[in-house]
Each structure stands twice: as structure tokens, then as C-alpha cells.
Design a protein around this motif. Structure first.
Motif, PDB file in Angstrom:
ATOM      1  N   LEU A  16       0.637  -1.327   0.142  1.00  9.81           N
ATOM      2  CA  LEU A  16       0.032  -0.117  -0.018  1.00  9.81           C
ATOM      3  C   LEU A  16       1.077   1.176  -0.243  1.00  9.81           C
ATOM      4  O   LEU A  16       0.761   2.225  -0.549  1.00  9.81           O
ATOM      5  N   THR A  17       2.039   1.286   0.642  1.00  8.20           N
ATOM      6  CA  THR A  17       2.791   2.356   0.574  1.00  8.20           C
ATOM      7  C   THR A  17       3.319   2.451  -0.966  1.00  8.20           C
ATOM      8  O   THR A  17       3.562   3.886  -1.287  1.00  8.20           O
ATOM      9  N   PHE A  20       0.397   4.800  -2.412  1.00  5.05           N
ATOM     10  CA  PHE A  20      -0.013   5.705  -1.919  1.00  5.05           C
ATOM     11  C   PHE A  20       1.179   6.681  -1.622  1.00  5.05           C
ATOM     12  O   PHE A  20       0.971   8.003  -1.547  1.00  5.05           O
ATOM     13  N   ILE A  21       2.550   6.380  -1.818  1.00  2.00           N
ATOM     14  CA  ILE A  21       3.414   7.172  -1.493  1.00  2.00           C
ATOM     15  C   ILE A  21       3.509   8.379  -2.342  1.00  2.00           C
ATOM     16  O   ILE A  21       4.196   9.495  -2.039  1.00  2.00           O
ATOM     17  N   ILE A  22       2.960   7.974  -3.693  1.00  2.00           N
ATOM     18  CA  ILE A  22       3.210   9.222  -4.708  1.00  2.00           C
ATOM     19  C   ILE A  22       2.521  10.647  -4.047  1.00  2.00           C
ATOM     20  O   ILE A  22       2.742  11.690  -4.757  1.00  2.00           O
ATOM     21  N   VAL A  23       1.414  10.352  -3.348  1.00  2.00           N
ATOM     22  CA  VAL A  23       0.678  11.288  -2.778  1.00  2.00           C
ATOM     23  C   VAL A  23       1.446  12.493  -2.224  1.00  2.00           C
ATOM     24  O   VAL A  23       1.369  13.788  -2.473  1.00  2.00           O
ATOM     25  N   GLY A  24       2.373  11.976  -1.342  1.00  2.00           N
ATOM     26  CA  GLY A  24       3.157  13.001  -0.839  1.00  2.00           C
ATOM     27  C   GLY A  24       4.478  13.602  -1.744  1.00  2.00           C
ATOM     28  O   GLY A  24       5.164  14.574  -1.251  1.00  2.00           O
ATOM     29  N   VAL A 141       0.751   6.250   8.148  1.00  2.00           N
ATOM     30  CA  VAL A 141       1.387   6.788   9.519  1.00  2.00           C
ATOM     31  C   VAL A 141       2.980   7.107   9.258  1.00  2.00           C
ATOM     32  O   VAL A 141       3.463   8.190   9.428  1.00  2.00           O
ATOM     33  N   PHE A 142       3.396   6.061   8.432  1.00  2.00           N
ATOM     34  CA  PHE A 142       5.058   6.087   8.376  1.00  2.00           C
ATOM     35  C   PHE A 142       5.380   6.044   6.470  1.00  2.00           C
ATOM     36  O   PHE A 142       6.167   6.960   6.520  1.00  2.00           O
ATOM     37  N   GLY A 143       4.656   5.311   5.990  1.00  2.00           N
ATOM     38  CA  GLY A 143       5.309   5.173   4.645  1.00  2.00           C
ATOM     39  C   GLY A 143       5.108   6.282   3.942  1.00  2.00           C
ATOM     40  O   GLY A 143       6.067   6.952   3.288  1.00  2.00           O
ATOM     41  N   ILE A 144       3.893   7.058   3.573  1.00  2.00           N
ATOM     42  CA  ILE A 144       3.691   8.240   2.996  1.00  2.00           C
ATOM     43  C   ILE A 144       4.410   9.468   3.541  1.00  2.00           C
ATOM     44  O   ILE A 144       5.167   9.989   2.845  1.00  2.00           O
ATOM     45  N   GLY A 161      13.762   4.174  -3.812  1.00  2.00           N
ATOM     46  CA  GLY A 161      14.821   3.311  -3.723  1.00  2.00           C
ATOM     47  C   GLY A 161      14.804   2.622  -2.819  1.00  2.00           C
ATOM     48  O   GLY A 161      14.993   1.506  -2.557  1.00  2.00           O
ATOM     49  N   ILE A 162      14.411   3.324  -1.289  1.00  2.00           N
ATOM     50  CA  ILE A 162      14.403   2.779  -0.138  1.00  2.00           C
ATOM     51  C   ILE A 162      13.000   1.720   0.086  1.00  2.00           C
ATOM     52  O   ILE A 162      13.298   0.903   0.408  1.00  2.00           O
ATOM     53  N   LEU A 163      12.133   2.071  -0.846  1.00  2.00           N
ATOM     54  CA  LEU A 163      10.928   1.335  -0.835  1.00  2.00           C
ATOM     55  C   LEU A 163      11.185  -0.082  -1.623  1.00  2.00           C
ATOM     56  O   LEU A 163      10.700  -1.131  -1.326  1.00  2.00           O
TER      57      LEU A 163
END
Length: 386
Positions: A16-17, A20-24, A141-144, A161-163
Motif C-alpha cells: 500500500l505504501t 500511495f507514497i506518490i501522494v506526498g 502513518v509512516f510510509g507516505i 529506492g528505499i521502498l
């Protein structure tokens, strides 16, 4: 049997990260790849529409496969995709990097949910999936937000890269610790799973998910941009705000898991009503620290709850094919996510960022009306699958 659920929850965090990480990261990606914010927002739409178009078919097909190997394969695929995203030289390669994991997400999420329900039994489906959903909340909480903070400090490519490294590490953990015996005991045939689509009530449930997620992501896709441009926050502060937004989602995940086991549609309507309040209150309180915190808190709690409630609602509506029903929710939700990103972009162009909350609230209000209509419909007759 708690260990398999915890392992799947940890894997779900990565899955899921990745979505949705792209949102931030949207503002940074748009600047670096030299596209507008609405154009960068189409990366969200691409991911979501791919899930919606292929999710049910892929889930129905892969439901018969051995779960451990399948889950590990999905995590490896996510690691490769995030590596490509980290190296993307332009928007087109970035789009390809988003397309790859979109094919694996619905398979993982639907079958992991079914596996969790198999372990604890259908009467506690909400609680079981809330444990899997804990990975989703941790992504919020953490990923994004951490991805946003990493982007602000080292560049958005570092976040991907970290993901990628995390995805490969989770695949290794599943290989070592996930039991080889995890398998749904009664597998419906590929064709018979589609029989649940004969039910108008089932179609209504899918439409409800589409409306709910369209409303949520009309505004949420551009939350980082709202906080940057309207509140005047820098990237670091935006990251912490997104972390707070996700943290209160722990409350929503816990609350939703209990409410949905009692009555799925009433739970949907209740959380939607609170979500409207949070959406409408955000922009008018953007310069008030307390008002902004309250609005984002209400929004964060209800959004996390609706992720879970929508998922369990579909699975409970089709107990004879729960994984396929879950995939229909995932498809409907991602169709809504894609539509929300598109609608939000149009609203920004036409009315500015200040109009996003009201546009989103209109979709959520429509979802409440639909849920009320579904409650008046007769319960669906069970469909026997072979």
C-alpha cells in the motif's frame, strides 16, 4: 496462527505504501519531470485504473495458486517496480513503473484478506482484516509521510529506492517465516466466482465503493499540494502533517473493524457523515492550527475506517467467494481513486485548491444516499459455487 497475519500485514505495508507514497511526492515529481501537478496526478489515475480493470480477473485466476509463493512473487515484483521508478528519466518511464505493481496489488490484498478470514473465521472478519489493515494504516502513518520527508531531504528518487529495498526484504521474510501450508480450503472455479455479479445488490455494493473512494481521493490526492500552497508549509512540515493524518487512522482502523462486524452499511454511512465534516472544514480552517488539526483528524480517522469497512462490506456480501468479492471492492475503490484524481485535477484548474473539499463531499453525500437505498433491498440469495 497470529504470525501469518502479522507477516501479511507487514507485506501489506509495502504494497500500500507503493500505491500511495506518490501522494506526498507529487509536487517534487512534477517539478523534476517538468509536468504540472494535475498531469503528475494522472500517475495516480493510471495505477488505480489498472487495478480496477485487471484486479478481479487476476484475483479469480490466481486464487488457486499456492499462497506463499504467490505473495513472495508479488513482493519481488514491487521491488523491481520501485527500482524502475527511482531511476525514471521521464514521465513515461515513471508511468510504466506504476503500471507493474498495479497488477499485483489486487491479487495480494484480496487473497491476503481471504487468508486472514480463513484463519479466524467469518464471524470475526472485520477484526482479522483490521490486523491486515494495520499495514495500510502504517503506510499512512509512516510510509507516505516518511517518504515525503526523505524526498524533501534527499530527493523523491531516494524514497522509491528505499521502498524497493524494503519490498525485497519483505519477500525474504515471507520466504523464511510464512508457513508453506497457507491455502484457502474451498476454491471456487474461475467461472463460478463471477456468478456473484448477477446480484443487483452486489453491483450496488461495488458502486458504493466507487463513490466513497472517488470522494476521498478527489481531495486526498492533492493534500500535500493543499498544505504547501494554501497553508504555506514546506516539505518537512507537510511530511509531519501527513504522518499525523495517518496516525489518527489507527483509531479509524480499530473502530472500523468493530463497527463493520455489527452492520456494514450503517458503519459506512456513519463514517461517511463524519468524513463530509472533515472535508468541508479543512480549507476554511487552513490558517488555524487547532482548526486544521481537528479537520485533518476527523478526515484521517474516517478515511482509514472506510478503507476497512468497504473491504469487509463486500466480503460479507459474498461469503461464497470472499476473495473475488474483495477484488471487486479493490477494483471499485481504485476506479474511484483514479476518478478522484481526475476530478480533483479538473476542480483545481476550474476553481482552485479551495474547491476540492466541497467536490469531495458531494461524492460522499451521494454514497450515503446509495447506502440507504441498499439497506432497503432484500438480502441476496446465496449462490452455490463449485
Amino acid at each position: 496462527m497470529l504470525l501469518p497475519i502479522l507477516l501479511l500485514s507487514a507485506a501489506g505495508f509495502t504494497v500500500l505504501t507503493t500505491e500511495f507514497i506518490i501522494v506526498g511526492l507529487l509536487p517534487a515529481i512534477a517539478r523534476d519531470l517538468e509536468v504540472t501537478i494535475p498531469q503528475a496526478g494522472l500517475l495516480v489515475t493510471l495505477f488505480a485504473f489498472t487495478v480496477a480493470a485487471f484486479g478481479p480477473f487476476l484475483t479469480a485466476y490466481f486464487a488457486r495458486f499456492e499462497r506463499r509463493k504467490l505473495f513472495i512473487s508479488v513482493l519481488i515484483m514491487f521491488g523491481v517496480a520501485n527500482t524502475v521508478a527511482a531511476l525514471a528519466p521521464n514521465i513515461w518511464v515513471m508511468a510504466a513503473a506504476r503500471l507493474i505493481p498495479a497488477l499485483g496489488l489486487p491479487v495480494f490484498w484480496a487473497l491476503a484478506s481471504e487468508t486472514a478470514v480463513d484463519i479466524v473465521g467469518p464471524d470475526h472478519a472485520g477484526r482479522a482484516i483490521s490486523k491486515i489493515g494495520f499495514g495500510i494504516v502504517c503506510a499512512m502513518v509512516f510510509g507516505i509521510p516518511v517518504g515525503t520527508l526523505i524526498s524533501d531531504a534527499f530527493g523523491w528518487r531516494s524514497a522509491f529506492g528505499i521502498l524497493a529495498v524494503i519490498a525485497f526484504a519483505k519477500a525474504l521474510l515471507l520466504f523464511i517465516y510464512l508457513p508453506k501450508t497457507i491455502l484457502h480450503q474451498q476454491q471456487a472455479s474461475f467461472r463460478s466466482q463471477f456468478k456473484i455479479l448477477r446480484s443487483p445488490l452486489m453491483i450496488g455494493h461495488v458502486l458504493l465503493s466507487i463513490l466513497v473512494f472517488t470522494g476521498m481521493f478527489t481531495a486526498y490526492t492533492y493534500l500535500a499540494d493543499i498544505l504547501e500552497r494554501l497553508a504555506g508549509f514546506n516539505g518537512t512540515v507537510v511530511g509531519w502533517c501527513l504522518m499525523g493524518f495517518g496516525a489518527v487512522g489507527l483509531i479509524g482502523n480499530w473502530w472500523g473493524g468493530r463497527a463493520v462486524d455489527r452492520h456494514p452499511l450503517i458503519a459506512s454511512m456513519m463514517f461517511c457523515a463524519f468524513l463530509i465534516a472533515g472535508l468541508i472544514a479543512l480549507v476554511p480552517n487552513i490558517q488555524s492550527p487547532m482548526g486544521l488539526a481537528a479537520a485533518m483528524g476527523i478526515w484521517g480517522i474516517t478515511q482509514a475506517a472506510l478503507f476497512l469497512v468497504s473491504h469487509v462490506r463486500l466480503m460479507k456480501a459474498a461469503p461464497e467467494a470472499p476473495a473475488f468479492a474483495a477484488s471487486l471492492n479493490i477494483a471499485g475503490a481504485n476506479l474511484g481513486i483514479g476518478l478522484g484524481a481526475m476530478v480533483g485535477g479538473r476542480v483545481i484548474n476550474a476553481f482552485g485548491l479551495g474547491g476540492l473539499g466541497f467536490a469531495a463531499a458531494a461524492f460522499i453525500l451521494a454514497s450515503i444516499l446509495l447506502a440507504m437505498a441498499l439497506m432497503t433491498m432484500a438480502p441476496r440469495e446465496p449462490v452455490t459455487v463449485q
